[in-house]
Scaffold this active site. Structure first.
Site, short mmCIF file in Angstrom:
data_model
loop_
_atom_site.label_atom_id
_atom_site.label_comp_id
_atom_site.label_asym_id
_atom_site.label_seq_id
_atom_site.Cartn_x
_atom_site.Cartn_y
_atom_site.Cartn_z
N ASP A 1 8.94 -11.79 2.56
CA ASP A 1 7.55 -11.36 2.72
C ASP A 1 7.50 -9.84 2.75
O ASP A 1 7.99 -9.21 3.68
CB ASP A 1 7.01 -11.93 4.04
CG ASP A 1 5.50 -11.79 4.17
OD1 ASP A 1 4.93 -10.91 3.50
OD2 ASP A 1 4.89 -12.53 4.97
N ARG B 1 4.51 -8.08 2.30
CA ARG B 1 3.11 -7.68 2.39
C ARG B 1 2.90 -6.57 3.41
O ARG B 1 3.53 -6.53 4.44
CB ARG B 1 2.25 -8.90 2.76
CG ARG B 1 2.14 -9.93 1.66
CD ARG B 1 1.43 -11.18 2.11
NE ARG B 1 2.23 -11.96 3.06
CZ ARG B 1 1.86 -13.13 3.56
NH1 ARG B 1 0.68 -13.65 3.21
NH2 ARG B 1 2.64 -13.79 4.39
#
Length: 253
Positions: free
Chosen positions: A175, A177
């Site tokens: 991840d 983000r």
């Protein structure tokens, strides 16, 4: 397209709807609010819509920024936005959803994930509650790897890899983000505590790290099927997402 000279009458209209928010990397330029009637489960709800653009240039000369955009090919890139409902700035309680774009789930209605369900359900919860904001984060496709890489990850998933393994085998982290720009916009729109709709403790941590108060967190599970059961389980077992009703354990430094 080439650089153009903005009509003074056009700029007079636009400048009232643009604000600059300084960030560590430059600035976020926020345009809005714009009245946006939205069809949601066969009812129409009127939201206020904002869109933002992240640039290294920091200036309040909005006219020069606007004039440069015609030659910037912005359609080649993704810009994020936020739907705001009710008296978001002043209401004591407000629901927040930081929703990462999912081309396949949000647009096509793919059942490989639960993203489309979470998008619609969070909007419904906000309208039912009376106040809230849905942040639609356009550079978050595939947890930050982009649509083409996500397609390759899907190929790997069809050959036995889970979502985390597929990303990692392509050279990405699980991840990647970043919520910095969205949080800057949130801070510009509201300073009071919020209730965050998420199963992901990383989103809670990002908002708390920025100094914003979270009144509470509510989970957003649903729409489980034979097509996404393994995907949902991997969210919990590999990515640390919280089960329904599970609390975040805060570790003191």
């Amino acid at each position: 397209m080439t650089d153009m000279k903005l009509d003074p009458k056009v700029f007079a209209i636009l400048k009232e709807k643009i604000q600059m928010i300084k960030t560590e990397e430059g600035a976020v330029y926020l345009v809005g609010p714009i009245r946006l009637p939205v069809n949601l489960y066969d009812e129409t709800f009127v939201f206020n819509w904002y869109c933002w653009l992240s640039l290294e240039e920091v200036t309040e000369d909005y006219e020069s920024i606007i004039e440069k955009l015609s030659s910037a090919n912005l359609a080649e890139y993704q810009q994020s936005s936020v739907l705001v409902y009710g008296d978001f700035e002043n209401d004591a309680e407000a629901l927040i959803r930081m929703h990462s774009i999912c081309h396949t789930g949000d647009i096509f209605g793919s059942k490989r994930c639960d993203c489309g369900y979470q998008l619609k359900q969070s909007m419904k919860r906000i309208t039912d509650h009376g106040t809230g904001a849905l942040f639609y984060l356009a550079n978050h496709e595939g947890r930050g790897i982009g649509l083409f890489s996500k397609a390759m990850a899907y190929v790997l998933q069809e050959n036995g890899y889970d979502t985390v393994e597929a990303n990692e085998r392509l050279g990405y982290v699980d991840d990647s983000r970043n919520y910095g720009d969205a949080i800057a916009v949130l801070q510009a729109l509201r300073t009071k505590p919020v209730t965050l709709m998420t199963n992901n403790p990383k989103k809670v941590a990002a908002i708390e790290k920025a100094g914003l108060q979270i009144a509470s967190r509510t989970s957003l599970w649903g729409d489980e099927s034979e097509y996404n059961a393994n995907y949902l389980q991997t969210k919990i077992s590999r990515s640390g997402h919280l089960k329904d009703g599970e609390d975040i354990v805060h570790v003191k430094p």
